[in-house]
Design an enzyme around this catalytic site. Structure first.
Site, PDB file in Angstrom:
ATOM      1  N   GLY A  23       0.843  -1.193   0.098  1.00  0.00           N
ATOM      2  CA  GLY A  23      -0.032  -0.010  -0.008  1.00  0.00           C
ATOM      3  C   GLY A  23       0.809   1.179  -0.002  1.00  0.00           C
ATOM      4  O   GLY A  23       0.675   2.295   0.583  1.00  0.00           O
ATOM      5  N   ALA A  24       1.789   0.995  -0.861  1.00  0.00           N
ATOM      6  CA  ALA A  24       2.818   2.418  -0.814  1.00  0.00           C
ATOM      7  C   ALA A  24       2.402   3.340  -1.872  1.00  0.00           C
ATOM      8  O   ALA A  24       3.138   4.390  -2.019  1.00  0.00           O
ATOM      9  CB  ALA A  24       4.318   2.001  -1.260  1.00  0.00           C
ATOM     10  N   GLY A  27      -0.784   7.919   1.100  1.00  0.00           N
ATOM     11  CA  GLY A  27      -0.882   7.928   2.832  1.00  0.00           C
ATOM     12  C   GLY A  27       0.462   7.372   3.420  1.00  0.00           C
ATOM     13  O   GLY A  27       1.610   7.907   2.979  1.00  0.00           O
ATOM     14  N   GLY A  29       1.924   4.695   3.697  1.00  0.00           N
ATOM     15  CA  GLY A  29       2.779   3.680   3.050  1.00  0.00           C
ATOM     16  C   GLY A  29       3.903   4.607   2.029  1.00  0.00           C
ATOM     17  O   GLY A  29       4.903   4.342   1.765  1.00  0.00           O
ATOM     18  N   SER A 152      -4.112  -0.229  14.850  1.00  0.00           N
ATOM     19  CA  SER A 152      -4.903   0.957  15.009  1.00  0.00           C
ATOM     20  C   SER A 152      -5.081   1.087  16.052  1.00  0.00           C
ATOM     21  O   SER A 152      -5.433   0.178  16.961  1.00  0.00           O
ATOM     22  CB  SER A 152      -5.549   1.098  13.941  1.00  0.00           C
ATOM     23  OG  SER A 152      -6.797   1.985  14.244  1.00  0.00           O
ATOM     24  N   TYR A 178     -13.883  -3.000  10.636  1.00  0.00           N
ATOM     25  CA  TYR A 178     -12.543  -2.492  10.640  1.00  0.00           C
ATOM     26  C   TYR A 178     -11.925  -2.841  12.022  1.00  0.00           C
ATOM     27  O   TYR A 178     -10.761  -3.227  11.677  1.00  0.00           O
ATOM     28  CB  TYR A 178     -12.731  -1.096  10.438  1.00  0.00           C
ATOM     29  CG  TYR A 178     -11.409  -0.141  10.356  1.00  0.00           C
ATOM     30  CD1 TYR A 178     -10.351  -0.596   9.419  1.00  0.00           C
ATOM     31  CD2 TYR A 178     -11.043   0.701  11.451  1.00  0.00           C
ATOM     32  CE1 TYR A 178      -9.174   0.047   9.357  1.00  0.00           C
ATOM     33  CE2 TYR A 178      -9.720   1.167  11.274  1.00  0.00           C
ATOM     34  CZ  TYR A 178      -8.793   0.914  10.298  1.00  0.00           C
ATOM     35  OH  TYR A 178      -7.646   1.468  10.244  1.00  0.00           O
TER      36      TYR A 178
HETATM   37  P1  NDP Z   1      -4.438   5.051   2.591  1.00  0.00           P
HETATM   38  O1  NDP Z   1      -6.036   4.833   1.779  1.00  0.00           O
HETATM   39  O2  NDP Z   1      -4.032   6.572   2.264  1.00  0.00           O
HETATM   40  O3  NDP Z   1      -3.661   3.959   2.111  1.00  0.00           O
HETATM   41  C1  NDP Z   1      -3.951   2.539   1.873  1.00  0.00           C
HETATM   42  C2  NDP Z   1      -3.110   2.011   0.935  1.00  0.00           C
HETATM   43  O4  NDP Z   1      -3.582   0.668   1.117  1.00  0.00           O
HETATM   44  C3  NDP Z   1      -3.232   2.282  -0.334  1.00  0.00           C
HETATM   45  O5  NDP Z   1      -1.958   2.733  -1.171  1.00  0.00           O
HETATM   46  C4  NDP Z   1      -4.344   1.516  -1.007  1.00  0.00           C
HETATM   47  O6  NDP Z   1      -4.041   1.357  -2.409  1.00  0.00           O
HETATM   48  C5  NDP Z   1      -3.766   0.195  -0.332  1.00  0.00           C
HETATM   49  N1  NDP Z   1      -4.750  -0.844  -0.555  1.00  0.00           N
HETATM   50  C6  NDP Z   1      -5.936  -0.804  -0.293  1.00  0.00           C
HETATM   51  N2  NDP Z   1      -6.371  -2.222  -0.433  1.00  0.00           N
HETATM   52  C7  NDP Z   1      -5.477  -2.839  -1.104  1.00  0.00           C
HETATM   53  C8  NDP Z   1      -5.218  -4.247  -1.705  1.00  0.00           C
HETATM   54  N3  NDP Z   1      -6.511  -5.024  -1.822  1.00  0.00           N
HETATM   55  N4  NDP Z   1      -4.025  -4.420  -2.111  1.00  0.00           N
HETATM   56  C9  NDP Z   1      -2.994  -3.822  -2.172  1.00  0.00           C
HETATM   57  N5  NDP Z   1      -3.041  -2.611  -1.578  1.00  0.00           N
HETATM   58  C10 NDP Z   1      -4.373  -2.092  -1.242  1.00  0.00           C
HETATM   59  O7  NDP Z   1      -4.693   4.802   3.993  1.00  0.00           O
HETATM   60  P2  NDP Z   1      -3.448   5.130   5.108  1.00  0.00           P
HETATM   61  O8  NDP Z   1      -2.425   5.423   4.617  1.00  0.00           O
HETATM   62  O9  NDP Z   1      -4.076   5.819   6.462  1.00  0.00           O
HETATM   63  O10 NDP Z   1      -3.691   3.502   5.786  1.00  0.00           O
HETATM   64  C11 NDP Z   1      -2.303   2.847   5.925  1.00  0.00           C
HETATM   65  C12 NDP Z   1      -2.396   1.726   7.005  1.00  0.00           C
HETATM   66  O11 NDP Z   1      -2.660   2.912   8.518  1.00  0.00           O
HETATM   67  C13 NDP Z   1      -3.829   0.858   7.104  1.00  0.00           C
HETATM   68  O12 NDP Z   1      -3.407  -0.380   7.394  1.00  0.00           O
HETATM   69  C14 NDP Z   1      -4.709   1.458   8.109  1.00  0.00           C
HETATM   70  O13 NDP Z   1      -5.524   0.683   8.902  1.00  0.00           O
HETATM   71  C15 NDP Z   1      -3.666   2.183   9.191  1.00  0.00           C
HETATM   72  N6  NDP Z   1      -4.109   3.296  10.120  1.00  0.00           N
HETATM   73  C16 NDP Z   1      -4.322   4.276   9.545  1.00  0.00           C
HETATM   74  C17 NDP Z   1      -4.795   5.352  10.479  1.00  0.00           C
HETATM   75  C18 NDP Z   1      -5.270   6.954   9.969  1.00  0.00           C
HETATM   76  O14 NDP Z   1      -5.391   7.790  10.693  1.00  0.00           O
HETATM   77  N7  NDP Z   1      -4.851   7.158   8.781  1.00  0.00           N
HETATM   78  C19 NDP Z   1      -5.232   5.130  11.861  1.00  0.00           C
HETATM   79  C20 NDP Z   1      -4.863   3.780  12.220  1.00  0.00           C
HETATM   80  C21 NDP Z   1      -4.333   2.930  11.218  1.00  0.00           C
HETATM   81  P3  NDP Z   1      -4.773   2.434  -3.419  1.00  0.00           P
HETATM   82  O15 NDP Z   1      -3.653   3.636  -3.495  1.00  0.00           O
HETATM   83  O16 NDP Z   1      -4.840   1.774  -4.598  1.00  0.00           O
HETATM   84  O17 NDP Z   1      -6.138   2.730  -2.925  1.00  0.00           O
END
Ligand code: NDP
Length: 299
Positions: A23-24, A27, A29, A152, A178
């Protein structure tokens, strides 16, 4: 005394190390990929949308000349995609220093993965379980390697229902689903840490949570998105928890890092604690066995 001053300046050179970040493409990643590339790691951006991933890689390459990055397709909703990604990676790379299991989705409408898993636990937990299992031998053979599961604060609201893990029998509650998936990330982290502790010294399993950050995670909930505008911290600060878990030489197998501020919502990363429930070894073992059965990956 709690050290609240950790920043990316504390990260040692990562030259010669290979890091996979799921998920890089956005966000946390994206931010983690950026910092590790700036610290001279070779970064493998494991993304479901490679066009989006290449755009992020181009931006990072623009910031740092000679940044070493490859973008590879990985859809955590598909066991076949996980197998293809892993085979390609194992063919191309002889070492794996960091596996950062960051990708995630939150509060989306009810749906199922290609393999019939409820979509949130399917992506956030079962997908990463299968991925880690396929890569574990390469992690074991790489000195001082690490796995970083990303959980989280929401894990506190989770309680797994093993009679209905895919929500076929109950009315779907997307918030609860979630929370359950983020609790599963910690059961996974602690169970893997326990399993490895007896047999090997590497990899270390060090979990992290980013507090509350402004990212694309809120795309399925306008209310949470609006709240985030006022309460959330920048993604660059949130990613520090993941980066500390991945790189701090003092982190131990089984540790958990998160922000040091009020309710762990923001601030510099420190070692934090999780709920008693998340440390229940019998539930951790039960989830492990179920994960092996459902994914077909045993380790
Ligand atoms: P984003 O939505 O910005 O990033 C999530 C990433 O996951 C995206 O790159 C997305 O891809 C990818 N993704 C989603 N589904 C898949 C899949 N099926 N296969 C491969 N990649 C996938 O969210 P965040 O950066 O905030 O989230 C990152 C992590 O941090 C998550 O695990 C989240 O639960 C955790 N987290 C975040 C918090 C927050 O406040 N933001 C709080 C607590 C935990 P694409 O770009 O294609 O959508």
């Amino acid at each position: 005394m709690i050290d609240r001053s950790w920043s990316s300046d504390d990260i040692l050179s990562q030259l010669g190390r290979v890091a996979i970040i799921t998920g890089a493409s956005s966000g946390l990643g994206e931010e983690t990929a950026r910092v590790l590339a700036h610290k001279d790691a070779h970064v493998v951006m494991a993304v479901r949308d490679t066009v989006k991933g290449e755009k992020v890689a181009a931006v990072i390459r623009g910031e740092k000349k000679n940044a070493s990055i490859s973008v590879m397709a990985l859809d955590l909703c598909s066991l076949k995609s996980i197998e293809d990604f892993s085979n390609k990676f194992l063919n191309e790379y002889q070492r794996l220093d960091l596996l950062i299991n960051n990708a995630g989705i939150m509060m989306c409408p009810r749906s199922t993965s290609a393999d019939g898993f409820e979509i949130q636990i399917g992506t956030n937990h079962f997908g990463h379980f299968a991925l880690t299992g396929r890569l574990i031998e390469r992690l074991k053979s790489t000195e001082d390697s690490r796995v970083v599961p990303v959980s989280s604060i929401a894990h506190k609201g989770g309680k797994l229902n093993f009679d209905d893990i895919h929500w076929g029998k109950r009315n779907y509650n997307t918030i609860k689903a979630y929370c359950d998936s983020k609790l599963a990330n910690l059961y996974f982290s602690y169970e893997l840490a326990r399993k490895l502790a007896d047999t090997v010294t590497t990899p270390r399993i060090v979990a992290a949570h980013p507090g509350v950050c402004r990212t694309e995670l809120t795309r399925h909930s306008k209310v949470v998105e609006l709240m985030g505008k006022f309460m959330a911290q920048e993604q660059a600060v949130g990613a520090l928890s993941l980066l500390r878990a991945a790189t701090d030489p003092l982190a131990s197998n089984g540790d958990y890092y998160g922000p040091s501020g009020l309710f762990e919502m923001g601030g510099a990363p420190v070692k934090v604690d999780s709920t008693q429930r998340s440390k229940d070894e019998s539930v951790g073992r039960r989830l492990w066995e179920l994960s092996e059965e459902l994914t077909g990956i045993k380790y």
